[in-house]
Each structure stands twice: as structure tokens, then as C-alpha cells.
Design a protein around this motif. Structure first.
Motif, PDB file in Angstrom:
ATOM      1  N   THR A 147       9.797  -1.949  10.531  1.00 30.10           N
ATOM      2  CA  THR A 147       8.751  -0.932  10.415  1.00 30.10           C
ATOM      3  C   THR A 147       8.904  -0.245   9.059  1.00 30.10           C
ATOM      4  O   THR A 147      10.023  -0.036   8.593  1.00 30.10           O
ATOM      5  CB  THR A 147       8.833   0.107  11.553  1.00 30.10           C
ATOM      6  OG1 THR A 147      10.018   0.901  11.425  1.00 30.10           O
ATOM      7  CG2 THR A 147       8.838  -0.577  12.903  1.00 30.10           C
ATOM      8  N   ILE A 148       7.784   0.068   8.433  1.00 27.12           N
ATOM      9  CA  ILE A 148       7.820   0.570   7.058  1.00 27.12           C
ATOM     10  C   ILE A 148       7.140   1.934   6.959  1.00 27.12           C
ATOM     11  O   ILE A 148       6.310   2.301   7.785  1.00 27.12           O
ATOM     12  CB  ILE A 148       7.155  -0.418   6.078  1.00 27.12           C
ATOM     13  CG1 ILE A 148       5.629  -0.443   6.280  1.00 27.12           C
ATOM     14  CG2 ILE A 148       7.730  -1.815   6.244  1.00 27.12           C
ATOM     15  CD1 ILE A 148       4.876  -1.222   5.214  1.00 27.12           C
ATOM     16  N   SER A 149       7.515   2.674   5.922  1.00 32.48           N
ATOM     17  CA  SER A 149       6.845   3.933   5.608  1.00 32.48           C
ATOM     18  C   SER A 149       6.055   3.769   4.316  1.00 32.48           C
ATOM     19  O   SER A 149       6.262   2.819   3.553  1.00 32.48           O
ATOM     20  CB  SER A 149       7.853   5.071   5.488  1.00 32.48           C
ATOM     21  OG  SER A 149       8.768   4.807   4.446  1.00 32.48           O
ATOM     22  N   TYR A 150       5.157   4.704   4.083  1.00 31.56           N
ATOM     23  CA  TYR A 150       4.358   4.689   2.850  1.00 31.56           C
ATOM     24  C   TYR A 150       3.833   6.094   2.605  1.00 31.56           C
ATOM     25  O   TYR A 150       3.751   6.911   3.524  1.00 31.56           O
ATOM     26  CB  TYR A 150       3.206   3.679   2.953  1.00 31.56           C
ATOM     27  CG  TYR A 150       2.287   3.851   4.151  1.00 31.56           C
ATOM     28  CD1 TYR A 150       1.076   4.538   4.041  1.00 31.56           C
ATOM     29  CD2 TYR A 150       2.616   3.317   5.399  1.00 31.56           C
ATOM     30  CE1 TYR A 150       0.227   4.678   5.130  1.00 31.56           C
ATOM     31  CE2 TYR A 150       1.784   3.454   6.500  1.00 31.56           C
ATOM     32  CZ  TYR A 150       0.584   4.135   6.362  1.00 31.56           C
ATOM     33  OH  TYR A 150      -0.249   4.278   7.441  1.00 31.56           O
ATOM     34  N   ARG A 151       3.511   6.364   1.343  1.00 27.76           N
ATOM     35  CA  ARG A 151       2.991   7.690   1.012  1.00 27.76           C
ATOM     36  C   ARG A 151       1.648   7.915   1.709  1.00 27.76           C
ATOM     37  O   ARG A 151       0.808   7.017   1.769  1.00 27.76           O
ATOM     38  CB  ARG A 151       2.853   7.832  -0.503  1.00 27.76           C
ATOM     39  CG  ARG A 151       4.176   8.093  -1.203  1.00 27.76           C
ATOM     40  CD  ARG A 151       4.057   7.995  -2.711  1.00 27.76           C
ATOM     41  NE  ARG A 151       3.965   6.590  -3.142  1.00 27.76           N
ATOM     42  CZ  ARG A 151       3.891   6.211  -4.409  1.00 27.76           C
ATOM     43  NH1 ARG A 151       3.879   7.125  -5.376  1.00 27.76           N
ATOM     44  NH2 ARG A 151       3.831   4.933  -4.715  1.00 27.76           N
ATOM     45  N   LEU A 152       1.465   9.120   2.206  1.00 32.36           N
ATOM     46  CA  LEU A 152       0.310   9.448   3.033  1.00 32.36           C
ATOM     47  C   LEU A 152      -0.615  10.437   2.339  1.00 32.36           C
ATOM     48  O   LEU A 152      -0.238  11.110   1.382  1.00 32.36           O
ATOM     49  CB  LEU A 152       0.789  10.061   4.356  1.00 32.36           C
ATOM     50  CG  LEU A 152       1.688   9.180   5.234  1.00 32.36           C
ATOM     51  CD1 LEU A 152       2.256   9.997   6.385  1.00 32.36           C
ATOM     52  CD2 LEU A 152       0.932   7.969   5.747  1.00 32.36           C
ATOM     53  N   GLY A 153      -1.830  10.521   2.855  1.00 29.78           N
ATOM     54  CA  GLY A 153      -2.768  11.539   2.441  1.00 29.78           C
ATOM     55  C   GLY A 153      -3.056  11.522   0.953  1.00 29.78           C
ATOM     56  O   GLY A 153      -3.153  10.472   0.327  1.00 29.78           O
ATOM     57  N   PHE A 154      -3.188  12.710   0.383  1.00 31.03           N
ATOM     58  CA  PHE A 154      -3.537  12.811  -1.026  1.00 31.03           C
ATOM     59  C   PHE A 154      -2.439  12.229  -1.913  1.00 31.03           C
ATOM     60  O   PHE A 154      -2.719  11.625  -2.948  1.00 31.03           O
ATOM     61  CB  PHE A 154      -3.811  14.274  -1.391  1.00 31.03           C
ATOM     62  CG  PHE A 154      -4.521  14.427  -2.698  1.00 31.03           C
ATOM     63  CD1 PHE A 154      -5.869  14.127  -2.801  1.00 31.03           C
ATOM     64  CD2 PHE A 154      -3.856  14.865  -3.832  1.00 31.03           C
ATOM     65  CE1 PHE A 154      -6.539  14.249  -4.019  1.00 31.03           C
ATOM     66  CE2 PHE A 154      -4.511  14.996  -5.048  1.00 31.03           C
ATOM     67  CZ  PHE A 154      -5.864  14.686  -5.139  1.00 31.03           C
ATOM     68  N   ASP A 155      -1.192  12.398  -1.500  1.00 30.60           N
ATOM     69  CA  ASP A 155      -0.080  11.847  -2.273  1.00 30.60           C
ATOM     70  C   ASP A 155      -0.190  10.328  -2.364  1.00 30.60           C
ATOM     71  O   ASP A 155       0.068   9.734  -3.421  1.00 30.60           O
ATOM     72  CB  ASP A 155       1.241  12.249  -1.622  1.00 30.60           C
ATOM     73  CG  ASP A 155       2.456  11.831  -2.434  1.00 30.60           C
ATOM     74  OD1 ASP A 155       2.377  11.818  -3.672  1.00 30.60           O
ATOM     75  OD2 ASP A 155       3.496  11.525  -1.817  1.00 30.60           O
ATOM     76  N   GLY A 156      -0.588   9.680  -1.270  1.00 34.63           N
ATOM     77  CA  GLY A 156      -0.631   8.228  -1.251  1.00 34.63           C
ATOM     78  C   GLY A 156      -1.942   7.629  -1.700  1.00 34.63           C
ATOM     79  O   GLY A 156      -1.968   6.497  -2.218  1.00 34.63           O
ATOM     80  N   PHE A 157      -3.048   8.354  -1.526  1.00 38.45           N
ATOM     81  CA  PHE A 157      -4.352   7.729  -1.740  1.00 38.45           C
ATOM     82  C   PHE A 157      -5.333   8.575  -2.549  1.00 38.45           C
ATOM     83  O   PHE A 157      -6.420   8.110  -2.878  1.00 38.45           O
ATOM     84  CB  PHE A 157      -4.984   7.403  -0.377  1.00 38.45           C
ATOM     85  CG  PHE A 157      -4.172   6.437   0.443  1.00 38.45           C
ATOM     86  CD1 PHE A 157      -4.307   5.072   0.265  1.00 38.45           C
ATOM     87  CD2 PHE A 157      -3.267   6.901   1.391  1.00 38.45           C
ATOM     88  CE1 PHE A 157      -3.558   4.177   1.019  1.00 38.45           C
ATOM     89  CE2 PHE A 157      -2.515   6.013   2.158  1.00 38.45           C
ATOM     90  CZ  PHE A 157      -2.661   4.648   1.963  1.00 38.45           C
ATOM     91  N   GLY A 158      -4.985   9.822  -2.870  1.00 32.71           N
ATOM     92  CA  GLY A 158      -5.928  10.672  -3.572  1.00 32.71           C
ATOM     93  C   GLY A 158      -6.122  10.274  -5.028  1.00 32.71           C
ATOM     94  O   GLY A 158      -5.192   9.804  -5.687  1.00 32.71           O
ATOM     95  N   TRP A 159      -7.344  10.488  -5.527  1.00 32.03           N
ATOM     96  CA  TRP A 159      -7.639  10.206  -6.943  1.00 32.03           C
ATOM     97  C   TRP A 159      -7.026  11.315  -7.805  1.00 32.03           C
ATOM     98  O   TRP A 159      -7.260  12.511  -7.569  1.00 32.03           O
ATOM     99  CB  TRP A 159      -9.141  10.141  -7.174  1.00 32.03           C
ATOM    100  CG  TRP A 159      -9.496   9.920  -8.620  1.00 32.03           C
ATOM    101  CD1 TRP A 159      -9.644   8.721  -9.265  1.00 32.03           C
ATOM    102  CD2 TRP A 159      -9.744  10.939  -9.608  1.00 32.03           C
ATOM    103  NE1 TRP A 159      -9.954   8.920 -10.580  1.00 32.03           N
ATOM    104  CE2 TRP A 159     -10.025  10.262 -10.827  1.00 32.03           C
ATOM    105  CE3 TRP A 159      -9.740  12.335  -9.589  1.00 32.03           C
ATOM    106  CZ2 TRP A 159     -10.315  10.945 -12.008  1.00 32.03           C
ATOM    107  CZ3 TRP A 159     -10.016  13.016 -10.755  1.00 32.03           C
ATOM    108  CH2 TRP A 159     -10.304  12.333 -11.950  1.00 32.03           C
ATOM    109  N   ILE A 160      -6.232  10.912  -8.783  1.00 29.60           N
ATOM    110  CA  ILE A 160      -5.635  11.833  -9.756  1.00 29.60           C
ATOM    111  C   ILE A 160      -5.801  11.206 -11.133  1.00 29.60           C
ATOM    112  O   ILE A 160      -5.384  10.061 -11.358  1.00 29.60           O
ATOM    113  CB  ILE A 160      -4.134  12.067  -9.477  1.00 29.60           C
ATOM    114  CG1 ILE A 160      -3.939  12.716  -8.096  1.00 29.60           C
ATOM    115  CG2 ILE A 160      -3.512  12.951 -10.551  1.00 29.60           C
ATOM    116  CD1 ILE A 160      -2.486  12.829  -7.676  1.00 29.60           C
ATOM    117  N   ASP A 161      -6.406  11.917 -12.039  1.00 27.51           N
ATOM    118  CA  ASP A 161      -6.624  11.409 -13.391  1.00 27.51           C
ATOM    119  C   ASP A 161      -5.270  11.113 -14.050  1.00 27.51           C
ATOM    120  O   ASP A 161      -4.424  11.989 -14.161  1.00 27.51           O
ATOM    121  CB  ASP A 161      -7.396  12.449 -14.206  1.00 27.51           C
ATOM    122  CG  ASP A 161      -7.855  11.896 -15.551  1.00 27.51           C
ATOM    123  OD1 ASP A 161      -7.815  10.670 -15.733  1.00 27.51           O
ATOM    124  OD2 ASP A 161      -8.245  12.712 -16.409  1.00 27.51           O
ATOM    125  N   GLY A 162      -5.063   9.863 -14.451  1.00 28.57           N
ATOM    126  CA  GLY A 162      -3.813   9.472 -15.096  1.00 28.57           C
ATOM    127  C   GLY A 162      -2.792   8.851 -14.169  1.00 28.57           C
ATOM    128  O   GLY A 162      -1.749   8.368 -14.639  1.00 28.57           O
TER     129      GLY A 162
END
Length: 429
Positions: free
Chosen positions: A79-94
Motif C-alpha cells: 500500500t502506498i501514500s501520496y501527496r494529497l489535496g492542494f499539496d499533491g494536485f494544486g496548480w502553483i506557478d513554477g
């Protein structure tokens, strides 16, 4: 080696259907490996599980994801973990897009490099997941860059939701405005993790407008078509033949989201709302409305709460099953429905099939979802079919054919049914 590592999920709010604990700590990208007693003379098939949670919640440390019974059947479980929410999928310039997707890839690369040390065969890896995790494995199946990392896919209640980068950017800029920072890496690095989580919770609270946008455009945070990792929606990739060499099992519960409209208060309100208004508000196409009602007469007869729940279930989850089957054409594909009505809710709701898949009906916290006496015979059947697919590439019922659709229906009794997703076909374009 006997304890779970830190999770990307920091807390849980409100009702959770699966017990998924949050474990504190900074190093959140972990894998958890369950392996039988090793026999140097053989290597074993591997299942890699990606948890759900709408891409913003969930934890791989759930007791429902314990791999002991897949180990019993000679399968190494990761079983694996991954970054969630804005940290994992949010658009951030750069910043790179799809950071959570990149975490899935890194975890699968870890499995390729290291699973042999735990008795696993890196050439026999099945990826599996439920809800957002089911969507994750479908995204990976349609991704050219991931094809060498796995060999089969098992998707439960997959929310196939690759969004447009333009919507992700719009959401990212609105989040930055809420935080009063520039929408850049430097701007976000000046914001504490706790404040980001608070902003995210406010920005994604499930209003009617958010629900309708999610139905029509996908979730506000999740995989996006970035032109680098993801070039097109998964279903378009399947039509191009990507992933066609990999066997796939997919299916849903019958009433994924019916519980959101099943409370007495909501049911009383819905009695006052005309059926035509319900269909319009939930974006059922005008030309499909009567055909949809005709195809779901059994649901309509149980009241407007059940109708609302079924529409949400179909729009968000179930309609993708015939779409994916059609897009894959001759590729080896099997479908199922989990239809056993929970002893608590009286219908087959979201997440109900997970403890049956893992064969953990003796685990904690089943009562609120499954009721007091979930049938072990059904868990035996669901789990055995999954183990057969992971080990042999065939779950044991007829595969989909362009001229004949047969699904395994998990109920008491278990049966195979022709065109088992006929009730969602009015929603197909």
C-alpha cells in the motif's frame, strides 16, 4: 518495520466510511509491504493498492487495507501514500503539475526495484484502488509513461477525473487570493501547512455549485491534463490502444452516493421537489431524462432520495464502466457490480465492497457501513476472484466482448448478468 509511517493526511473531519488513521510526521511518502514467509525457490505476484479519499484525504494505514489475507493466497501486497489535496494536485506557478501522480509513479518504480527482496515478482504487478484510488489506477493505465510499471489493473468505484489545466489554474489562483500570497512557489512557501489545509477545506466545501461543477468538470483537485505526464483523458488513450495489453477488472457498487440523500431530513425536503427539477439540477441531459427514469423504475419507486442518490452515483462513477469497456474494444476487460444491500443502509453504498475485497470482515469499524452480519461467503467470492486475477490474469467469469456484455453481480446469490449497466446507458453521449 512493524509500524506505519507518517501519512499525508493530517486529520479527518466529519464522517469517514473507511477507518483511515492519520499518522503525524514529515516524511509522508511511504510504502507498506505485507509479505508471506519467503521461499527462495519462487517469486509471487504483487498487488499495489492506491487508497481513495477524493484526492484530498485518505490514508494507506487503514486496517481494512491489511494484506494478510492476500499473503495467505500467495500475493505480496503493497500500500502506498501520496501527496494529497492542494499539496499533491494544486496548480502553483513554477511547480510541476500532478505531483501526487508523480508520487504514484515513484512508488511503482520502488516496487520494480525492491519487491523481489520481499518475495515479489516485478513482472507480475497488479495495481488496484477504490474511489479516487480506482481513478488513479485508470489514469495510470492510460498514461504512456507508466506502462512498464505494472501488468494488470483492478479498479473499484473509479472516479475517472483527469481535469483541464485551465480549471486547475483558476482554482490555484483563487486559493492564492484566499491566502493573500502570489500563486507561486515562493508565495506558497510563506504559508504554513495548517493554513493551506484550512484554506483548502473552505474552498472545497461541498455546496450545490461545487457538486454540479464536480459532476461536469471533475474535482477541484486531482490529476490534470498537463501535456507532460497526461496528454489526454484516459478514455481517449484507451481508444488509441494504450494499456490494451493489460487485463482490467472494473466495477462499482450500485448506490455509491445514495447515503448523502437518504437521511429523513433530506428525504422530506426532496418530497417537495418535482422530479423534473431534480433531473435538471443534477445536469441529466434533457433528451435523456425520460429514458433514464424508464431504465431506473425500481429506483424511482423507492422515493426521490434514492433517485437523487442513484443519479449522483451514475454521474460520478457508474457511467464510466460502459464508456471504458467501449473505449478498450478487444482488450481483456471484466466488469462487476457490488449489489449486496448493506445490513445498515439497505443498499450497496460507497466503500462497502472494500472489506470484502481484502477479506477483512473480522476487522474494526465495519458495523456503521456493513451492518452486524456481513456475509463471509460473499467476501470469500470477492476476494478469491481478485486473488485469481492478480495471480492468473482472469477473475473467473466471462470477459467483455464487443457483442456481449456480461458482469459478475456480487449479491446473495452471486450471478452473472448480461448488460448489467444498462440503467446508465441513457446518460452516455
Amino acid at each position: 518495520a512493524s509500524r506505519y509511517g507518517a501519512t499525508a493526511q493530517r486529520a479527518t473531519d466529519g464522517v469517514v466510511l473507511i477507518p483511515e488513521p492519520s499518522i503525524p510526521g514529515d516524511s509522508t511518502l511511504n510504502v507498506n509491504v505485507f509479505t508471506p514467509d519467503l521461499n527462495p525457490a519462487e517469486t509471487l505476484p504483487v498487488m499495489v493498492w492506491i487508497h481513495g479519499g477524493g484526492f484530498f484525504a485518505g490514508s494507506p494505514a487503514s486496517p481494512w487495507y491489511d494484506g494478510r489475507n492476500f499473503n495467505r493466497d500467495g500475493i505480496v501486497t503493497v500500500t502506498i501514500s501520496y501527496r494529497l489535496g492542494f499539496d499533491g494536485f494544486g496548480w502553483i506557478d513554477g511547480a510541476p503539475a500532478n505531483r501526487g501522480v508523480r508520487d504514484w509513479l515513484l512508488a511503482l518504480e520502488w516496487v520494480q526495484r525492491n519487491v523481489a527482496a520481499f518475495g515479489g515478482d516485478p513482472s507480475r504487478v497488479t495495481i488496484a484502488g477504490q474511489s479516487a484510488g480506482g481513478g488513479a489506477v485508470m489514469t495510470l493505465l492510460g498514461m504512456e509513461a507508466a506502462q512498464h510499471l505494472f501488468h494488470g489493473v483492478y479498479a473499484m468505484s473509479g472516479f475517472v477525473a483527469e481535469g483541464q489545466i485551465s480549471r486547475a489554474e483558476e482554482f490555484g489562483r483563487s486559493m492564492a487570493e484566499r491566502a493573500k500570497v502570489a500563486p507561486t512557489l515562493a508565495g506558497w512557501r510563506s504559508v504554513t501547512e495548517q493554513h493551506v489545509l484550512e484554506l483548502q477545506k473552505k474552498a472545497t466545501s461541498m455546496s450545490f455549485g461545487m457538486l454540479r461543477a464536480t459532476l461536469e468538470e471533475g474535482p477541484p483537485v486531482g490529476p490534470v491534463i498537463d501535456g507532460e505526464l497526461l496528454h489526454r483523458p484516459a478514455t481517449e488513450s484507451f481508444r488509441l490502444g494504450i494499456g490494451a495489453d493489460k487485463p482490467l477488472v472494473l466495477g462499482t457498487t450500485d448506490d455509491e452516493f445514495t447515503m448523502v440523500a437518504s437521511s429523513p431530513m433530506v428525504s422530506n425536503i426532496l418530497r417537495l421537489v418535482p422530479t423534473s427539477t431534480i433531473l435538471k439540477l443534477l445536469a441529466v441531459p434533457t433528451q435523456a431524462r425520460q429514458r433514464y427514469l424508464d431504465a431506473n423504475r425500481d429506483v424511482v419507486a423507492n422515493g426521490k432520495g434514492r433517485l437523487v442518490g442513484r443519479i449522483l452515483s451514475d454521474r460520478m462513477f457508474r457511467v464510466s464502466v460502459p464508456q471504458i469497456v467501449d473505449a478498450r474494444g478487444e482488450a481483456p476487460t471484466w466488469t462487476f457490480r457490488f449489489s449486496w444491500p448493506s445490513g445498515h443502509f439497505g443498499f450497496a453504498g460507497h466503500c462497502l465492497d472494500v472489506p470484502f475485497f481484502f477479506d477483512v470482515l473480522d476487522g474494526p469499524s465495519l458495523g456503521p457501513l456493513a451492518g452486524p452480519n456481513p456475509p463471509q461467503s460473499l467476501a470469500d467470492a470477492v476476494h478469491e476472484a481478485a486473488a485469481a486475477f492478480i495471480s492468473e490474469g482472469d477473475p473467473g467469469w466471462p470477459r467483455e466482448q464487443p457483442t456481449a456484455s456480461i458482469s459478475r453481480v456480487y449479491d446473495i446469490p452471486i450471478r452473472d448478468q448480461a448488460d448489467a449497466y444498462a440503467s446508465v446507458r441513457p446518460l452516455l453521449p
